[in-house]
Design a protein around this motif. Structure first.
Motif, PDB file in Angstrom:
ATOM      1  N   GLU A   1       2.221   2.906  -2.100  1.00  0.00           N
ATOM      2  CA  GLU A   1       2.215   4.242  -3.167  1.00  0.00           C
ATOM      3  C   GLU A   1       0.838   4.540  -3.327  1.00  0.00           C
ATOM      4  O   GLU A   1       0.476   5.423  -4.268  1.00  0.00           O
ATOM      5  N   LYS A   2      -0.168   3.976  -2.520  1.00  0.00           N
ATOM      6  CA  LYS A   2      -1.598   4.122  -2.884  1.00  0.00           C
ATOM      7  C   LYS A   2      -1.987   5.243  -1.770  1.00  0.00           C
ATOM      8  O   LYS A   2      -1.677   5.705  -0.862  1.00  0.00           O
ATOM      9  N   GLU A   3      -2.952   5.879  -2.458  1.00  0.00           N
ATOM     10  CA  GLU A   3      -3.813   7.250  -1.938  1.00  0.00           C
ATOM     11  C   GLU A   3      -4.998   6.586  -0.828  1.00  0.00           C
ATOM     12  O   GLU A   3      -5.883   6.086  -1.722  1.00  0.00           O
TER      13      GLU A   3
ATOM     14  N   ILE B   1       0.768  -1.281   0.038  1.00  0.00           N
ATOM     15  CA  ILE B   1       0.036  -0.026   0.180  1.00  0.00           C
ATOM     16  C   ILE B   1       0.692   1.195   0.024  1.00  0.00           C
ATOM     17  O   ILE B   1       0.407   2.332  -0.150  1.00  0.00           O
TER      18      ILE B   1
ATOM     19  N   SER C   1       3.276   7.489  -0.523  1.00  0.00           N
ATOM     20  CA  SER C   1       2.050   8.287  -0.495  1.00  0.00           C
ATOM     21  C   SER C   1       2.014   8.946   0.659  1.00  0.00           C
ATOM     22  O   SER C   1       2.098   8.194   1.755  1.00  0.00           O
TER      23      SER C   1
END
Length: 353
Positions: free
Chosen positions: A145-147, A143, A238
Motif C-alpha cells: 500500500e506504500k507509494e 509495501i 498502490s
C-alpha cells in the motif's frame, strides 16, 4: 441475362454474409455467457477483422454497489497487458538511438548487482534475466500500500539472489518490466506515465487510456471485485508497485487502436516490429514462446501474438492473429472471471471459419 445472374449472385452473397454474421455473433455470445452472468461483475469483449469491429458487447455489472450495468466503452485496469506498452516504449527509444536492446542494465542502473552476469535490456524484455520476480517475495505485503518511487521499488528486490544465469531459462518476471520502466525514465527524462502518454496514448488518440491513479477521478472507470463466497471489493494496492509491469487503464476500443497502430507500423518501423514479435531463444537455442511484451504461440495452428493481465479485481486478455488479421480482446472486472480461454476460443472460431 448476365445482369439477372449478377443480381441473384450478389443477393446470395449478401444473404450468406448476414447468415455468417448472425451465426458468429450467436456463437460468441454463447462462449461468453457461459462465464459472465447478468447479475455478477462483468466484462467487455471486442472482435475485429482488418481493423473493423465485428463484435463489441458488454456483460454483467460495472459497479455492484450502485447497480451500474456494464457498457462497452467503460475503462478497466488491464494489468500485465501494460507490458506491451513498456516494450514498445523501449523500442521507440531504440529507434531513436537512445538505447540498444543489447545494452547491459548497469549502463542505466549502475548500482544494480548483477552477480557477475551480463544482464541486458533484451533479457528484461524476454523474461530471461534470472532476476527474481518481486511479486514472489514474501515481504511484498509490507509495501503493497506504500507509494514507492521506481528506485525504491528496485531496491526492494535488487539484492535478492538470481533465480538462474541470464539467458539460461525463461521465467515470467515483473521485476524486469519495472526496471524497463525506470530505464525509460532515465533515458527520456520523463516519468514513465508521461512518456507513455506523450509517445503512445496521445498520438494514437487513446483518450480513455492512462496510467492508473487512486486519487484521480476517471469517468467511466469500473470497480474491481474478488469472489470469496460472495463478491467483495478488490484489495487496495498502490499503483507504484505494478508500475510499468501492470498499471495502465484502458478500454477495448483504445486497445483496438493500439493493435492497429502496431499492424500499420504507425509507431515503430517494420524492422523493429519484427524484433518485437520474434520468438526468442535461450542460450541453448530453445525457443521461449515470447517476444518483447507478447507471448508468441499458436491457436488452431495459426500464429498468435497474445498477452493477458491480472491485477487485484481485474483480468484481461488479447489475441492477435497476424495472418488472419483477427483481434480479440476481453476485459473483466472480477479476478474470478478470466477472459483468457474465452478470448482464445473466440479466436479459434475465426481460424476454423
Amino acid at each position: 441475362m448476365r445482369a439477372v445472374i449478377l443480381f441473384f449472385l450478389m443477393a446470395f452473397l449478401a444473404i450468406q454474409n448476414i447468415f455468417y454474421a448472425q451465426v458468429t455473433t450467436s456463437e460468441i455470445d454463447s462462449i461468453i455467457k457461459h462465464t459472465f452472468k447478468e447479475e455478477e461483475p462483468g466484462g467487455v469483449f471486442l472482435v475485429a477483422k482488418d481493423g473493423k469491429i465485428n463484435y463489441r458487447k458488454a456483460f454483467g455489472i460495472a459497479n455492484l454497489e450502485l447497480d451500474v450495468m456494464m457498457q462497452p466503452e467503460f475503462i478497466f485496469e488491464i494489468g500485465s497487458m501494460t507490458k506491451q506498452f513498456t516494450a514498445v516504449g523501449i523500442a521507440l527509444l531504440e529507434e531513436q538511438g537512445k538505447l540498444h536492446f543489447e545494452d547491459e542494465i548497469v549502463k542505466y542502473i549502475p548500482d544494480y548487482p548483477t552477480h557477475g552476469h551480463k544482464i541486458t535490456i533484451h533479457h528484461l524484455l524476454t523474461h530471461t534475466s534470472g532476476i527474481k520476480d518481486f511479486t514472489k517475495i514474501k515481504a511484498i505485503n509490507d509495501i503493497a500500500e506504500k507509494e514507492l518511487s521506481p528506485v525504491e521499488l528496485i531496491q526492494f528486490f535488487k539484492d535478492e539472489p538470481m533465480d538462474f544465469k541470464s539467458g539460461e531459462k525463461y521465467k515470467y518476471c515483473n521485476s524486469g518490466y519495472v526496471m524497463l520502466g525506470y530505464i525509460i525514465e532515465v533515458v527520456s527524462g520523463q516519468s514513465y506515465a508521461e512518456f507513455i502518454q506523450e509517445n503512445i496514448f496521445k498520438p494514437l488518440d487513446m483518450s480513455s487510456s492512462s496510467y492508473a491513479s487512486h486519487n484521480k477521478i476517471t469517468k467511466k472507470r469500473v470497480s474491481g471485485y474478488h469472489f470469496k463466497g460472495a463478491f467483495v471489493n478488490n484489495k487496495y494496492i498502490s499503483f507504484s508497485l505494478p508500475y510499468a509491469s501492470g498499471s495502465i487503464l484502458s478500454t477495448v476500443d483504445d486497445l483496438l487502436k493500439w493493435q492497429m497502430a502496431l499492424e500499420t507500423n504507425t509507431l515503430v518501423k517494420q524492422k523493429t516490429k519484427d524484433k518485437i514479435f520474434k520468438n526468442y531463444m535461450l542460450n541453448n537455442g530453445e525457443k521461449i514462446g515470447y517476444g518483447y511484451g507478447w507471448h508468441i504461440t499458436k491457436i488452431e495452428e495459426a500464429i498468435s501474438y497474445e498477452h493477458g493481465g491480472s491485477i487485484f479485481g481485474f483480468k484481461s486478455m488479447a489475441v492477435y492473429l497476424p495472418k488472419e488479421k483477427i483481434y480479440v480482446v476481453g476485459l473483466s472486472n472480477c479476478d474470478c472471471h478470466s477472459p483468457t480461454s474465452i478470448v482464445k476460443n473466440i479466436a479459434a472460431l475465426y481460424v476454423k471459419e
